[in-house]
Design an enzyme around this catalytic site. Structure first.
Site, PDB file in Angstrom:
ATOM      1  N   LYS A 203     137.019  87.031  34.094  1.00 44.81           N
ATOM      2  CA  LYS A 203     137.904  87.264  33.507  1.00 44.81           C
ATOM      3  C   LYS A 203     138.905  86.199  32.763  1.00 44.81           C
ATOM      4  O   LYS A 203     140.020  86.043  34.311  1.00 44.81           O
ATOM      5  CB  LYS A 203     138.728  88.594  33.729  1.00 44.81           C
ATOM      6  CG  LYS A 203     139.680  89.252  32.635  1.00 44.81           C
ATOM      7  CD  LYS A 203     140.229  90.563  33.515  1.00 44.81           C
ATOM      8  CE  LYS A 203     140.807  91.016  32.824  1.00 44.81           C
ATOM      9  NZ  LYS A 203     141.696  92.504  33.604  1.00 44.81           N
ATOM     10  N   LYS A 255     134.585  88.238  30.414  1.00 45.94           N
ATOM     11  CA  LYS A 255     135.372  89.075  29.841  1.00 45.94           C
ATOM     12  C   LYS A 255     136.421  87.957  29.164  1.00 45.94           C
ATOM     13  O   LYS A 255     137.294  86.968  30.314  1.00 45.94           O
ATOM     14  CB  LYS A 255     136.176  90.045  30.463  1.00 45.94           C
ATOM     15  CG  LYS A 255     136.980  90.853  29.571  1.00 45.94           C
ATOM     16  CD  LYS A 255     137.666  91.915  29.923  1.00 45.94           C
ATOM     17  CE  LYS A 255     138.532  92.718  29.400  1.00 45.94           C
ATOM     18  NZ  LYS A 255     139.678  94.008  30.415  1.00 45.94           N
TER      19      LYS A 255
END
Length: 330
Positions: A203, A255
């Site tokens: 992330k 992500k």
């Protein structure tokens, strides 16, 4: 023979001649089951609240969330990832609504499970940022830094209350070191070995989260660069991946999706667990804004970006177009 030389004997264009031909030889296919719908539910509202930075997306009421979940089931979508937005007055330095059985996220999990049962995977965001008064993903120490290990204790409690509420899958998104291991232990401790953990393995600290901050009414002060990953790095992601798998992650995720397709491909090539990618708010809003201006063909842009994400290696894609895209490809 032409005066300009021999014409080509091998003509790849033969396999592009008609829509049926192109469909038959397509190497990557989208399916409704690929998609997971992120959805926001806001405490204390009587009507869905439009999110200005994300045209077409709303903060749901409890009732409208249940309708959205049913639509997802009917479209063949696999899952719904729930984000709770508590009343501002309930936020505190410890993110108490995140571990309150009657906190908005836990209530929403129960609502959706009661509405759709096991026909849709109910996934829950396991992070403190929506519930904490300073907007970071963890509790702070005396110097104002995010305290990794104190935050892990809070995550363990969150995992247990989310499992008790009925989550099939928990999604730890805070990027704390050791979060997967402590969450797995906390779930197993209460006999919830059946609840899966979707690790936000890679992330990144991204500029594309901006619209999401409005969606969850974020109180963030500062940035998250000390715990989210540096966009310059990829080896770091592979190290995070190894740690998450060692700690018991059932699925892993990259992500954002679009700016990190290279990372996604590396992760997908390295593992034998399902790989997901999150097409985040900024990716969504850019296409919606460009389409509103008439600068891109909206539907083609949606499907092209989703195809690219799947082609790079994502088995599942979190996208705000999940229901719409499922209807397009079925």
């Amino acid at each position: 023979m032409s005066k300009y030389g021999s014409f080509p004997g091998t003509r790849p264009r033969r396999l592009r001649t008609t829509p049926v031909m192109r469909r038959m030889v397509a190497e990557t296919r989208l399916h409704p089951a690929d998609f997971i719908l992120p959805a926001f539910v806001r405490e204390g509202v009587s009507e869905p609240v439009p999110i200005a930075a994300m045209p077409g997306v709303v903060q749901h009421t409890r009732d409208s969330l249940k309708k959205a979940a049913l639509e997802a089931v009917e479209a063949g979508v696999s899952g719904i990832m729930l984000f709770g937005v508590p009343e501002e007055s309930k936020k505190d330095a410890f993110g108490t609504p995140g571990t309150d059985p009657d906190g908005i996220l836990q209530v929403a999990i129960r609502d959706v499970r009661a509405e759709v049962g096991d026909e849709l995977l109910v996934m829950s965001d396991l992070c403190l940022d929506e519930t904490i008064d300073h907007g970071h993903c963890g509790v702070l120490d005396e110097q104002g830094r995010v305290d990794n290990d104190a935050t892990l204790e809070r995550y363990a409690e969150m995992a247990q209350v989310q499992a008790d509420a009925g989550a099939h899958v928990v999604g730890p998104s805070g990027m704390m070191d050791g979060q997967i291991g402590i969450i797995r232990d906390a779930l197993d401790e209460i006999g919830r070995e059946d609840v899966a953990v979707l690790a936000y393995t890679a992330k990144y600290s991204s500029a594309f989260y901006g619209p999401f901050r409005e969606a969850v009414a974020s109180s963030l002060k500062g940035d998250r660069k000390t715990y989210q990953q540096d966009p310059a790095n990829v080896r770091e992601s592979m190290r995070e991946l190894a740690l998450d798998l060692e700690e018991g992650a059932d699925m892993v995720m990259v992500k954002p999706a679009g700016p990190y397709l290279d990372v996604l491909a590396r992760v997908a090539d390295a593992v034998d667990v399902p790989v997901a990618a999150y097409q985040i708010s900024g990716e969504y809003s850019m296409i919606e804004a460009a389409a509103e201006k008439g600068w891109v063909d909206r539907d083609r842009a949606i499907l092209e970006t989703l195809t690219g994400i799947k082609r790079a290696g994502a088995q599942n894609i979190l996208t705000y177009w999940a229901v719409e895209a499922a209807r397009m490809v079925c």
